[in-house]
Design a protein around this motif. Structure first.
Motif, PDB file in Angstrom:
ATOM      1  N   TRP A  40     -10.006  56.333   7.317  1.00  0.00           N
ATOM      2  CA  TRP A  40     -12.150  56.894   7.280  1.00  0.00           C
ATOM      3  C   TRP A  40     -12.319  56.759   5.769  1.00  0.00           C
ATOM      4  O   TRP A  40     -11.210  57.280   4.680  1.00  0.00           O
ATOM      5  CB  TRP A  40     -12.181  57.866   8.002  1.00  0.00           C
ATOM      6  CG  TRP A  40     -12.096  57.814   9.483  1.00  0.00           C
ATOM      7  CD1 TRP A  40     -12.100  56.691   9.856  1.00  0.00           C
ATOM      8  CD2 TRP A  40     -11.409  58.986   9.826  1.00  0.00           C
ATOM      9  NE1 TRP A  40     -11.531  56.584  11.604  1.00  0.00           N
ATOM     10  CE2 TRP A  40     -11.455  58.003  11.438  1.00  0.00           C
ATOM     11  CE3 TRP A  40     -11.427  60.296   9.617  1.00  0.00           C
ATOM     12  CZ2 TRP A  40     -11.746  58.932  12.398  1.00  0.00           C
ATOM     13  CZ3 TRP A  40     -11.127  60.591  11.197  1.00  0.00           C
ATOM     14  CH2 TRP A  40     -11.538  60.179  12.377  1.00  0.00           C
ATOM     15  N   ARG A  46      -5.286  52.512   9.446  1.00  0.00           N
ATOM     16  CA  ARG A  46      -6.488  53.058   9.345  1.00  0.00           C
ATOM     17  C   ARG A  46      -6.813  54.121   8.956  1.00  0.00           C
ATOM     18  O   ARG A  46      -6.796  55.099   9.101  1.00  0.00           O
ATOM     19  CB  ARG A  46      -6.566  53.770  11.216  1.00  0.00           C
ATOM     20  CG  ARG A  46      -6.451  52.774  12.272  1.00  0.00           C
ATOM     21  CD  ARG A  46      -6.194  53.518  13.980  1.00  0.00           C
ATOM     22  NE  ARG A  46      -5.082  54.618  13.717  1.00  0.00           N
ATOM     23  CZ  ARG A  46      -4.967  55.313  14.471  1.00  0.00           C
ATOM     24  NH1 ARG A  46      -4.889  55.398  15.942  1.00  0.00           N
ATOM     25  NH2 ARG A  46      -3.697  56.081  14.842  1.00  0.00           N
ATOM     26  N   CYS A  89      -5.992  46.925   5.932  1.00  0.00           N
ATOM     27  CA  CYS A  89      -6.182  47.803   6.429  1.00  0.00           C
ATOM     28  C   CYS A  89      -7.784  48.220   7.342  1.00  0.00           C
ATOM     29  O   CYS A  89      -8.655  47.130   7.299  1.00  0.00           O
ATOM     30  CB  CYS A  89      -6.323  49.255   5.519  1.00  0.00           C
ATOM     31  SG  CYS A  89      -4.871  49.274   4.259  1.00  0.00           S
ATOM     32  N   ARG A  90      -7.720  48.967   8.520  1.00  0.00           N
ATOM     33  CA  ARG A  90      -9.309  48.730   9.249  1.00  0.00           C
ATOM     34  C   ARG A  90      -9.378  49.795   8.584  1.00  0.00           C
ATOM     35  O   ARG A  90      -9.119  51.102   9.083  1.00  0.00           O
ATOM     36  CB  ARG A  90      -8.438  49.152  10.912  1.00  0.00           C
ATOM     37  CG  ARG A  90      -7.644  48.076  11.898  1.00  0.00           C
ATOM     38  CD  ARG A  90      -6.778  48.645  12.341  1.00  0.00           C
ATOM     39  NE  ARG A  90      -7.814  48.834  13.509  1.00  0.00           N
ATOM     40  CZ  ARG A  90      -7.457  50.034  14.634  1.00  0.00           C
ATOM     41  NH1 ARG A  90      -6.034  49.389  14.270  1.00  0.00           N
ATOM     42  NH2 ARG A  90      -7.745  50.393  15.216  1.00  0.00           N
ATOM     43  N   ARG A 116     -13.222  52.304   7.607  1.00  0.00           N
ATOM     44  CA  ARG A 116     -14.127  52.966   7.951  1.00  0.00           C
ATOM     45  C   ARG A 116     -14.765  53.439   7.348  1.00  0.00           C
ATOM     46  O   ARG A 116     -14.195  54.775   6.444  1.00  0.00           O
ATOM     47  CB  ARG A 116     -14.302  53.524   9.280  1.00  0.00           C
ATOM     48  CG  ARG A 116     -15.817  54.035   9.893  1.00  0.00           C
ATOM     49  CD  ARG A 116     -16.129  53.553  10.461  1.00  0.00           C
ATOM     50  NE  ARG A 116     -15.594  53.335  11.896  1.00  0.00           N
ATOM     51  CZ  ARG A 116     -16.134  51.926  13.205  1.00  0.00           C
ATOM     52  NH1 ARG A 116     -17.201  51.323  12.681  1.00  0.00           N
ATOM     53  NH2 ARG A 116     -16.226  51.629  13.844  1.00  0.00           N
ATOM     54  N   GLU A 160     -13.262  58.508  17.597  1.00  0.00           N
ATOM     55  CA  GLU A 160     -12.089  57.762  17.226  1.00  0.00           C
ATOM     56  C   GLU A 160     -11.345  57.918  16.172  1.00  0.00           C
ATOM     57  O   GLU A 160     -11.128  59.841  16.078  1.00  0.00           O
ATOM     58  CB  GLU A 160     -12.389  56.427  15.713  1.00  0.00           C
ATOM     59  CG  GLU A 160     -13.723  55.212  15.984  1.00  0.00           C
ATOM     60  CD  GLU A 160     -14.452  54.144  14.886  1.00  0.00           C
ATOM     61  OE1 GLU A 160     -13.800  54.420  14.042  1.00  0.00           O
ATOM     62  OE2 GLU A 160     -14.978  53.978  14.899  1.00  0.00           O
ATOM     63  N   ARG A 161      -9.737  57.676  16.002  1.00  0.00           N
ATOM     64  CA  ARG A 161      -8.803  58.228  15.264  1.00  0.00           C
ATOM     65  C   ARG A 161      -8.397  57.863  14.139  1.00  0.00           C
ATOM     66  O   ARG A 161      -8.919  55.979  14.155  1.00  0.00           O
ATOM     67  CB  ARG A 161      -7.833  58.058  16.328  1.00  0.00           C
ATOM     68  CG  ARG A 161      -7.982  58.920  17.374  1.00  0.00           C
ATOM     69  CD  ARG A 161      -6.775  58.754  18.676  1.00  0.00           C
ATOM     70  NE  ARG A 161      -5.382  60.443  17.961  1.00  0.00           N
ATOM     71  CZ  ARG A 161      -5.830  60.721  17.843  1.00  0.00           C
ATOM     72  NH1 ARG A 161      -6.289  62.456  18.753  1.00  0.00           N
ATOM     73  NH2 ARG A 161      -4.065  61.674  17.594  1.00  0.00           N
ATOM     74  N   ALA A 162      -7.969  58.126  13.487  1.00  0.00           N
ATOM     75  CA  ALA A 162      -7.104  57.000  11.967  1.00  0.00           C
ATOM     76  C   ALA A 162      -5.916  57.815  11.292  1.00  0.00           C
ATOM     77  O   ALA A 162      -5.696  59.353  11.860  1.00  0.00           O
ATOM     78  CB  ALA A 162      -8.543  57.705  10.821  1.00  0.00           C
ATOM     79  N   ASP A 163      -5.160  57.255  10.291  1.00  0.00           N
ATOM     80  CA  ASP A 163      -4.235  57.227   9.811  1.00  0.00           C
ATOM     81  C   ASP A 163      -4.402  58.719   7.834  1.00  0.00           C
ATOM     82  O   ASP A 163      -3.550  59.420   7.902  1.00  0.00           O
ATOM     83  CB  ASP A 163      -3.430  56.815   9.801  1.00  0.00           C
ATOM     84  CG  ASP A 163      -2.649  55.354  10.918  1.00  0.00           C
ATOM     85  OD1 ASP A 163      -2.441  56.690  11.526  1.00  0.00           O
ATOM     86  OD2 ASP A 163      -3.470  54.469  10.691  1.00  0.00           O
TER      87      ASP A 163
END
Length: 449
Positions: A331, A329, A352-353, A355, A370-373
């Motif tokens: 951003w 994830r 990858c996902r 945003r 949301e959360r991200a890595d």
């Protein structure tokens, strides 16, 4: 008027007038005696007043010339102030060049890399490869011009750290071994286990320029990359079996737009600035340069780098294995829509996902849902917005597990240090997709995913 002559006799009317008349007469006698003494002690020819007038004339000339000197100094001070103002303007222009011109180049590289990762017909794949190589040429030329201007303006500051020299040379050896093989040349690399203290990125620029020059002018034979231990530092060497350089030209080739030999037949696009940049970087880092060459016997360039203490090395992390980054994830914060679109295409292609957002406010809103890595954040955002490091710090307080990569065209050592102190990674524009993928893989491994 004769100051020593007696005045006309007038009978004083009072006692007081009589006393004043006597005092006046006494002073006149003293004045006459002094004048006589001056005249008797005068210059040859008896012209003391002429000497006095000459001295007065010289004093006037000194005064006039002093005034002229003051006016000259004021003019020089004004010229210096104008030069400083022009230099500040140049610095601001370079900042704009670094960001505004590299932004579209960065987007183009992202799009080209995204296309290279897709299954394309053979002809289309070959054309995409040509586009990628042309973009790399533009990046190299623009980077060279910006670097030489930054060095001249004094706005490029070193970020000195301790590192194993193999961290630099192993990568360069592998890269240039392939390039040399494509030209029918061999690259002989002698590894070293020594630790040095320098700016890794700037030192890499120096050795790359040595290798590029060796590759450019060597038609047959081999290249050499290695090190030699000296008492005052490690000497990094790049040699070739090219045409060599005449002794009369060995100083001139470190000047701008100068080459030791004519341009290669295969259409070289260089500007003759590579060794000029090498000379400026070496001077700034205080790393001595050396060149040994004879016509027809090749050339050996070297730079001497101070040793570092092994105990000062940062704790080494295990290199990531072949980790699949699909599902990570990510951003992305950048105020340039083309960059966001290019990043989306590249990261989507890796699975990858993603945003992508254009403002810190939009990212704040996203972070509440949301959360991200990992966060990829441009350092220079829109006017009025905080810089990327400040945005990342605020997000990390809410998401302590969030990894951060700061992306910028700014080479300033203080900015690198600022990012490193906060545990953030740092990428320079134009972004190299392989390096970005490695950072994402490192983050996935750190998360234990």
């Amino acid at each position: 008027m004769d100051l020593g002559a007696e005045p006309p006799h007038i009978e004083p009317a009072t006692e007081q007038e009589r006393a004043l008349a006597e005092e006046n007469a006494r002073l006149r006698r003293i004045c006459g005696a002094l004048i006589e003494r001056v005249e008797s002690a005068g210059m040859g020819g008896g012209a003391p007043y002429g000497a006095f007038e000459h001295a007065v004339l010289l004093a006037e000339q000194v005064r006039e010339r002093t005034d002229s000197l003051h006016r000259t100094l004021e003019a020089l001070e004004e010229a210096r102030a104008e030069a400083e103002a022009a230099n500040h303007s140049k610095t601001r222009f370079l900042a704009a060049v670094s960001h505004d011109l590299l932004q579209p180049l960065n987007a183009a590289r992202l799009f080209a890399s995204a296309l290279e990762d897709q299954a394309l017909p053979e002809d289309a794949g070959r054309q995409v490869g040509h586009i990628g190589r042309s973009l790399k040429d533009v990046e190299a030329l623009l980077g060279t011009l910006v670097d030489i201007s930054r060095l001249d303006a004094g706005v490029l500051t070193p970020d000195v750290a301790v590192f194993p020299v193999a961290e630099l040379l192993d990568v360069l050896a592998e890269e240039y071994r392939q390039l040399a093989g494509a030209r029918g040349l061999d690259l002989h690399y002698v590894p070293s286990g020594m630790v040095v203290s320098s700016d890794l990125a700037l030192l890499a620029r120096v050795v790359r320029n040595f290798l590029t020059n060796a590759l450019r002018y060597t038609e047959h034979g081999r290249l050499l990359l290695g090190c030699r231990r000296r008492h005052d530092g490690l000497e990094i060497l790049v040699g070739d079996t090219g045409p060599g350089i005449d002794a009369a030209q060995q100083q001139a080739i470190f000047l701008e737009f100068r080459r030791a030999v004519a341009s290669p037949e295969d259409g070289d696009r260089g500007l003759g600035l590579g060794l000029a940049i090498v000379d400026r970087i070496a001077t700034m880092l205080e790393h001595p340069l050396n060149l040994v060459s004879r016509p027809g016997q090749g050339a050996l360039f070297s730079i001497r780098v101070p040793y570092g203490r092994p105990r000062d090395l940062p704790v080494a992390e295990a290199p990531p294995g072949p980790i699949d980054i699909a599902g990570m994830r990510v951003w992305v914060l950048d105020d340039d829509p083309a960059i966001l679109e290019g990043m989306t295409a590249l990261l989507d292609g890796w699975g990858c996902r993603v945003r992508c957002v254009a403002t810190p406010a939009a990212l704040e809103a996203t972070s509440r849902r949301e959360r991200a890595d990992l966060l990829l954040v441009d350092y220079h955002l829109a006017p009025g917005d905080p810089d990327g490091i400040c945005v990342a710090e605020r997000l990390c307080r809410r998401h302590p597990e969030l990894g951060v990569v700061v992306i910028t065209a700014n080479h300033d050592g203080e900015l690198k240090q600022r990012a490193r102190e906060r545990g953030f990674d740092y990428l320079l524009k134009p972004v190299k997709p392989l390096r970005l993928r490695l950072l994402i893989a490192n983050r996935r491994e750190a998360n234990g995913a």
